[in-house]
Design a protein around this motif. Sequence first.
Motif, PDB file in Angstrom:
ATOM      1  N   LEU A   1      -8.165 -13.534   2.419  1.00 36.06           N
ATOM      2  CA  LEU A   1      -7.807 -12.565   3.455  1.00 36.06           C
ATOM      3  C   LEU A   1      -9.042 -11.887   4.030  1.00 36.06           C
ATOM      4  O   LEU A   1      -9.993 -11.588   3.303  1.00 36.06           O
ATOM      5  CB  LEU A   1      -6.862 -11.498   2.893  1.00 36.06           C
ATOM      6  CG  LEU A   1      -5.450 -11.942   2.586  1.00 36.06           C
ATOM      7  CD1 LEU A   1      -4.651 -10.784   1.993  1.00 36.06           C
ATOM      8  CD2 LEU A   1      -4.755 -12.451   3.836  1.00 36.06           C
ATOM      9  N   ALA A   2      -9.009 -11.631   5.328  1.00 33.68           N
ATOM     10  CA  ALA A   2     -10.136 -10.962   5.981  1.00 33.68           C
ATOM     11  C   ALA A   2     -10.286  -9.530   5.467  1.00 33.68           C
ATOM     12  O   ALA A   2     -11.404  -9.045   5.287  1.00 33.68           O
ATOM     13  CB  ALA A   2      -9.938 -10.966   7.494  1.00 33.68           C
ATOM     14  N   ASP A   3      -9.166  -8.848   5.239  1.00 30.35           N
ATOM     15  CA  ASP A   3      -9.182  -7.478   4.727  1.00 30.35           C
ATOM     16  C   ASP A   3      -8.716  -7.478   3.275  1.00 30.35           C
ATOM     17  O   ASP A   3      -7.703  -6.885   2.935  1.00 30.35           O
ATOM     18  CB  ASP A   3      -8.295  -6.584   5.598  1.00 30.35           C
ATOM     19  CG  ASP A   3      -8.426  -5.116   5.243  1.00 30.35           C
ATOM     20  OD1 ASP A   3      -9.397  -4.763   4.544  1.00 30.35           O
ATOM     21  OD2 ASP A   3      -7.552  -4.333   5.648  1.00 30.35           O
ATOM     22  N   SER A   4      -9.477  -8.129   2.415  1.00 27.86           N
ATOM     23  CA  SER A   4      -9.052  -8.276   1.023  1.00 27.86           C
ATOM     24  C   SER A   4      -9.111  -6.956   0.266  1.00 27.86           C
ATOM     25  O   SER A   4      -8.370  -6.769  -0.699  1.00 27.86           O
ATOM     26  CB  SER A   4      -9.890  -9.332   0.314  1.00 27.86           C
ATOM     27  OG  SER A   4     -11.237  -8.926   0.228  1.00 27.86           O
ATOM     28  N   LYS A   5      -9.952  -6.027   0.702  1.00 26.92           N
ATOM     29  CA  LYS A   5     -10.020  -4.724   0.022  1.00 26.92           C
ATOM     30  C   LYS A   5      -8.691  -3.992   0.133  1.00 26.92           C
ATOM     31  O   LYS A   5      -8.245  -3.340  -0.812  1.00 26.92           O
ATOM     32  CB  LYS A   5     -11.150  -3.876   0.601  1.00 26.92           C
ATOM     33  CG  LYS A   5     -12.518  -4.394   0.247  1.00 26.92           C
ATOM     34  CD  LYS A   5     -13.607  -3.517   0.805  1.00 26.92           C
ATOM     35  CE  LYS A   5     -14.969  -4.097   0.472  1.00 26.92           C
ATOM     36  NZ  LYS A   5     -16.060  -3.268   0.985  1.00 26.92           N
ATOM     37  N   SER A   6      -8.051  -4.098   1.276  1.00 31.30           N
ATOM     38  CA  SER A   6      -6.739  -3.482   1.468  1.00 31.30           C
ATOM     39  C   SER A   6      -5.698  -4.154   0.577  1.00 31.30           C
ATOM     40  O   SER A   6      -4.835  -3.485   0.004  1.00 31.30           O
ATOM     41  CB  SER A   6      -6.321  -3.576   2.933  1.00 31.30           C
ATOM     42  OG  SER A   6      -5.037  -3.055   3.125  1.00 31.30           O
ATOM     43  N   PHE A   7      -5.775  -5.471   0.438  1.00 31.32           N
ATOM     44  CA  PHE A   7      -4.850  -6.192  -0.436  1.00 31.32           C
ATOM     45  C   PHE A   7      -5.052  -5.782  -1.888  1.00 31.32           C
ATOM     46  O   PHE A   7      -4.083  -5.556  -2.614  1.00 31.32           O
ATOM     47  CB  PHE A   7      -5.022  -7.704  -0.278  1.00 31.32           C
ATOM     48  CG  PHE A   7      -4.092  -8.503  -1.148  1.00 31.32           C
ATOM     49  CD1 PHE A   7      -2.792  -8.739  -0.755  1.00 31.32           C
ATOM     50  CD2 PHE A   7      -4.514  -9.001  -2.378  1.00 31.32           C
ATOM     51  CE1 PHE A   7      -1.922  -9.464  -1.560  1.00 31.32           C
ATOM     52  CE2 PHE A   7      -3.661  -9.718  -3.188  1.00 31.32           C
ATOM     53  CZ  PHE A   7      -2.361  -9.948  -2.779  1.00 31.32           C
TER      54      PHE A   7
ATOM     55  N   ASN B   1       0.809  -1.212   0.000  1.00 27.97           N
ATOM     56  CA  ASN B   1       0.000   0.000   0.000  1.00 27.97           C
ATOM     57  C   ASN B   1       0.844   1.265   0.000  1.00 27.97           C
ATOM     58  O   ASN B   1       0.369   2.316  -0.421  1.00 27.97           O
ATOM     59  CB  ASN B   1      -0.968  -0.007   1.176  1.00 27.97           C
ATOM     60  CG  ASN B   1      -2.140  -0.929   0.926  1.00 27.97           C
ATOM     61  OD1 ASN B   1      -2.678  -0.961  -0.163  1.00 27.97           O
ATOM     62  ND2 ASN B   1      -2.516  -1.702   1.922  1.00 27.97           N
TER      63      ASN B   1
ATOM     64  N   SER C   1      -6.271  -2.973  -3.048  1.00 26.50           N
ATOM     65  CA  SER C   1      -5.786  -1.609  -3.272  1.00 26.50           C
ATOM     66  C   SER C   1      -4.265  -1.575  -3.335  1.00 26.50           C
ATOM     67  O   SER C   1      -3.688  -0.819  -4.114  1.00 26.50           O
ATOM     68  CB  SER C   1      -6.308  -0.665  -2.187  1.00 26.50           C
ATOM     69  OG  SER C   1      -5.716  -0.944  -0.938  1.00 26.50           O
TER      70      SER C   1
END
Length: 69
Positions: free
Chosen positions: A20-26, A2, A28
């Motif tokens: 991944l639990a926070d796939s939106k961060s991955f 990021n 991006s």
Amino acid sequence: MNAGNVHTLIMSGVNPVYTLADSKSFVSGLKKVNLSVTFSLKEDETAEKATIAAAAPHYLESWNDHMLV
């Protein structure tokens, strides 16, 4: 990723966009990577987002003489 410090990302046999639990961060972070390559048995969520999606051999298609490490 990021922060934009990753130039090339190579993934083999994983699907982080799905798992991944926070796939939106991955996702991006993946957009900020210049070159992303994934080796997969099928066209999964990560293969759709990667720059290059290459086919990984199925166990019946290989002689087990090589291994992606």
